[in-house]
Design a protein around this motif. Sequence first.
Motif, mmCIF file in Angstrom:
data_model
loop_
_atom_site.group_PDB
_atom_site.id
_atom_site.type_symbol
_atom_site.label_atom_id
_atom_site.label_comp_id
_atom_site.label_asym_id
_atom_site.label_seq_id
_atom_site.Cartn_x
_atom_site.Cartn_y
_atom_site.Cartn_z
ATOM 1 N N ILE A 98 -3.696 -49.212 15.681
ATOM 2 C CA ILE A 98 -2.918 -48.054 16.108
ATOM 3 C C ILE A 98 -3.226 -47.729 17.561
ATOM 4 O O ILE A 98 -4.390 -47.650 17.950
ATOM 5 N N THR A 99 -2.169 -47.543 18.356
ATOM 6 C CA THR A 99 -2.324 -47.071 19.731
ATOM 7 C C THR A 99 -1.592 -45.744 19.849
ATOM 8 O O THR A 99 -1.047 -45.234 18.869
ATOM 9 N N SER A 100 -1.523 -45.209 21.043
ATOM 10 C CA SER A 100 -0.877 -43.904 21.218
ATOM 11 C C SER A 100 0.632 -43.965 21.022
ATOM 12 O O SER A 100 1.256 -42.961 20.707
ATOM 13 N N ALA A 101 1.240 -45.132 21.190
ATOM 14 C CA ALA A 101 2.693 -45.205 21.111
ATOM 15 C C ALA A 101 3.219 -46.106 19.997
ATOM 16 O O ALA A 101 4.389 -46.046 19.666
ATOM 17 N N GLU A 102 2.383 -46.938 19.442
ATOM 18 C CA GLU A 102 2.856 -47.881 18.437
ATOM 19 C C GLU A 102 1.720 -48.299 17.506
ATOM 20 O O GLU A 102 0.577 -47.938 17.718
#
Length: 157
Positions: A98-102
């Motif tokens: 998990i990243t901040s956008a996807e």
Amino acid sequence: MQNNMDDSNNANKRGIYAFQRSIDIITAILLLTNQITIEGIFIRPRKFSISVGGPLFGGTRVVPKDNWAIEQDILDLIHIFLAILLLSDKITITGIFITSAEFTVTVSGPIFGYTRTVPSTLMLENYQSFYSAVKEHYIVPPELLSNLMRNDGNGQC
């Protein structure tokens, strides 16, 4: 008592396994319908895993440079291969990145050098032990409970 607990754990493990299989099947369908695609490969000594994602997960779709048909065909064959492995339970989802956008989903299994992912009820067992200890050693005053229940008419205090 122990036999009853074993039956409960086996039922929980079957439920977890069924949930994992459902996610594997959904991932295979998303690969076959080109909703997700390969995002990367994680290589470790004697094993590897494949990361899949795409616009559905907040990322971008991997498209061959200059839209070459042969490259798209190879990518489609890899998707079909991964879907077959997921559907035949040769590989499974092993994690989420998990990243901040996807986010991406990582798939792997014994065929790629990883050990088989098996359901575990350890967290559930720890929760049940915690609940038993709290229930045994902590007594909630009945007037506090009735006050909380009275003030919580619509799900709000």
